[in-house]
Scaffold this motif. Structure first.
Motif, PDB file in Angstrom:
ATOM      1  N   UNK A 123       0.828  -1.211   0.000  1.00  0.00           N
ATOM      2  CA  UNK A 123       0.000   0.000   0.000  1.00  0.00           C
ATOM      3  C   UNK A 123       0.863   1.262   0.000  1.00  0.00           C
ATOM      4  N   UNK A 124       1.980   1.226   0.728  1.00  0.00           N
ATOM      5  CA  UNK A 124       2.881   2.385   0.746  1.00  0.00           C
ATOM      6  C   UNK A 124       3.468   2.637  -0.641  1.00  0.00           C
ATOM      7  N   UNK A 125       3.766   1.578  -1.370  1.00  0.00           N
ATOM      8  CA  UNK A 125       4.286   1.744  -2.738  1.00  0.00           C
ATOM      9  C   UNK A 125       3.246   2.388  -3.660  1.00  0.00           C
ATOM     10  N   UNK A 126       1.990   2.311  -3.252  1.00  0.00           N
ATOM     11  CA  UNK A 126       0.913   2.937  -4.031  1.00  0.00           C
ATOM     12  C   UNK A 126       0.505   4.285  -3.432  1.00  0.00           C
ATOM     13  N   UNK A 127       1.336   4.823  -2.564  1.00  0.00           N
ATOM     14  CA  UNK A 127       1.064   6.134  -1.984  1.00  0.00           C
ATOM     15  C   UNK A 127       0.251   6.101  -0.708  1.00  0.00           C
ATOM     16  N   UNK A 128       0.097   4.931  -0.102  1.00  0.00           N
ATOM     17  CA  UNK A 128      -0.728   4.799   1.096  1.00  0.00           C
ATOM     18  C   UNK A 128      -0.142   5.383   2.356  1.00  0.00           C
ATOM     19  N   UNK A 129       1.052   5.983   2.267  1.00  0.00           N
ATOM     20  CA  UNK A 129       1.662   6.615   3.436  1.00  0.00           C
ATOM     21  C   UNK A 129       1.969   8.093   3.183  1.00  0.00           C
ATOM     22  N   UNK A 130       1.358   8.658   2.150  1.00  0.00           N
ATOM     23  CA  UNK A 130       1.698  10.029   1.753  1.00  0.00           C
ATOM     24  C   UNK A 130       0.848  11.102   2.408  1.00  0.00           C
ATOM     25  N   UNK A 131      -0.312  10.755   2.887  1.00  0.00           N
ATOM     26  CA  UNK A 131      -1.183  11.735   3.523  1.00  0.00           C
ATOM     27  C   UNK A 131      -1.800  11.155   4.782  1.00  0.00           C
ATOM     28  N   UNK A 132      -2.414  12.004   5.568  1.00  0.00           N
ATOM     29  CA  UNK A 132      -2.963  11.581   6.855  1.00  0.00           C
ATOM     30  C   UNK A 132      -4.043  10.520   6.686  1.00  0.00           C
ATOM     31  N   UNK A 133      -5.020  10.768   5.832  1.00  0.00           N
ATOM     32  CA  UNK A 133      -6.113   9.808   5.665  1.00  0.00           C
ATOM     33  C   UNK A 133      -5.651   8.515   5.014  1.00  0.00           C
ATOM     34  N   UNK A 134      -4.774   8.626   4.026  1.00  0.00           N
ATOM     35  CA  UNK A 134      -4.235   7.418   3.394  1.00  0.00           C
ATOM     36  C   UNK A 134      -3.453   6.587   4.400  1.00  0.00           C
ATOM     37  N   UNK A 135      -2.664   7.248   5.224  1.00  0.00           N
ATOM     38  CA  UNK A 135      -1.878   6.525   6.224  1.00  0.00           C
ATOM     39  C   UNK A 135      -2.795   5.845   7.230  1.00  0.00           C
ATOM     40  N   UNK A 136      -3.871   6.532   7.623  1.00  0.00           N
ATOM     41  CA  UNK A 136      -4.830   5.927   8.555  1.00  0.00           C
ATOM     42  C   UNK A 136      -5.425   4.658   7.954  1.00  0.00           C
ATOM     43  N   UNK A 137      -5.805   4.713   6.674  1.00  0.00           N
ATOM     44  CA  UNK A 137      -6.386   3.543   6.014  1.00  0.00           C
ATOM     45  C   UNK A 137      -5.361   2.422   5.886  1.00  0.00           C
ATOM     46  N   UNK A 138      -4.123   2.769   5.581  1.00  0.00           N
ATOM     47  CA  UNK A 138      -3.057   1.772   5.459  1.00  0.00           C
ATOM     48  C   UNK A 138      -2.802   1.080   6.792  1.00  0.00           C
ATOM     49  N   UNK A 139      -2.719   1.850   7.870  1.00  0.00           N
ATOM     50  CA  UNK A 139      -2.490   1.267   9.193  1.00  0.00           C
ATOM     51  C   UNK A 139      -3.688   0.421   9.630  1.00  0.00           C
ATOM     52  N   UNK A 140      -4.895   0.868   9.291  1.00  0.00           N
ATOM     53  CA  UNK A 140      -6.091   0.094   9.639  1.00  0.00           C
ATOM     54  C   UNK A 140      -6.092  -1.245   8.908  1.00  0.00           C
ATOM     55  N   UNK A 141      -5.690  -1.251   7.638  1.00  0.00           N
ATOM     56  CA  UNK A 141      -5.635  -2.502   6.879  1.00  0.00           C
ATOM     57  C   UNK A 141      -4.602  -3.455   7.483  1.00  0.00           C
ATOM     58  N   UNK A 142      -3.439  -2.924   7.842  1.00  0.00           N
ATOM     59  CA  UNK A 142      -2.410  -3.760   8.463  1.00  0.00           C
ATOM     60  C   UNK A 142      -2.857  -4.312   9.805  1.00  0.00           C
ATOM     61  N   UNK A 143      -3.498  -3.487  10.593  1.00  0.00           N
ATOM     62  CA  UNK A 143      -3.994  -3.918  11.900  1.00  0.00           C
ATOM     63  C   UNK A 143      -5.056  -5.003  11.742  1.00  0.00           C
TER      64      UNK A 143
END
Length: 199
Positions: A123-143
């Motif tokens: 997800x990070x390679x697709x920009x999932x760590x570039x903004x606050x909301x994207x990072x929240x969604x990425x961390x939620x998916x990992x959790x």
């Protein structure tokens, strides 16, 4: 200049480290990152606070595993967590609270962290760590992956129903997970902004 202009999607934070001049040096750098990611997770696992009524402690290892995945990408993240898991299975006392081996009721969470690091890295390679909301969604998916493996394993190995495992192995940790996600929501986009300024 925007971060996106400096660092295109497909790049993770570890890719911004100085590029080695040869393939051998690049492999050495990647190996050092993998060992460092495993060590970070092992150290973070020693931050363990018992939760009354639960065999699962609050630890820093889930945050470290997700951070390693997001920062390193799928390959290096998976390798880091695989090294962490294999070393702990072999007897290195760096699972939560200095535990090791595969017999504990919380081992499913370790397997979940390995899988989650790969997902978060993708997800990070697709920009999932570039903004606050994207990072929240990425961390939620990992959790969700960590719980998706850890809670059923807890139920099976602990001789409890799935509902009981959810009650003692997930519910008490949701607030802490939200706090960890909030830390990531601040740290990862900030790191990208700093990288953009340096670029």
């Amino acid at each position: 200049m925007s971060t996106a202009a400096v660092t295109p999607t497909g790049t993770v934070l570890a890719d911004l480290l100085p590029t080695a001049s040869t393939a051998t040096r690049a492999r050495v750098r990647d190996a050092a990152l993998v060992v460092g990611g495993a060590a970070l997770t092992g150290i973070a696992a020693q931050i363990a606070v018992p939760v009354p009524g639960s065999p699962v402690p609050v630890t820093g290892q889930t945050f470290a595993a997700l951070l390693v995945g997001a920062s390193f990408g799928t390959g290096r993240g998976l390798l880091s967590l695989a090294l962490y898991a294999l070393a702990g299975m072999a007897g290195m006392p760096w699972f939560a609270g200095g535990a090791s081996g595969t017999g504990g009721v919380t081992f499913g969470y370790i397997v979940g962290m390995l899988l989650a690091s790969g997902l978060v890295g993708a997800l990070a390679r697709r920009g999932g760590d570039r903004g606050v909301l994207r990072t929240a969604a990425t961390m939620a998916a990992g959790t969700a992956v960590i719980y998706g493996v850890g809670v059923p394993y807890l139920a099976l190995s602990g001789g409890m129903s799935l509902g009981q495992a959810v009650a003692v192995g997930m519910v008490p940790f949701l607030v802490g997970d939200a706090l960890k996600a909030a830390l990531a929501m601040g740290a990862l986009p900030t790191a990208w902004k700093l990288a953009g300024r340096r670029g």
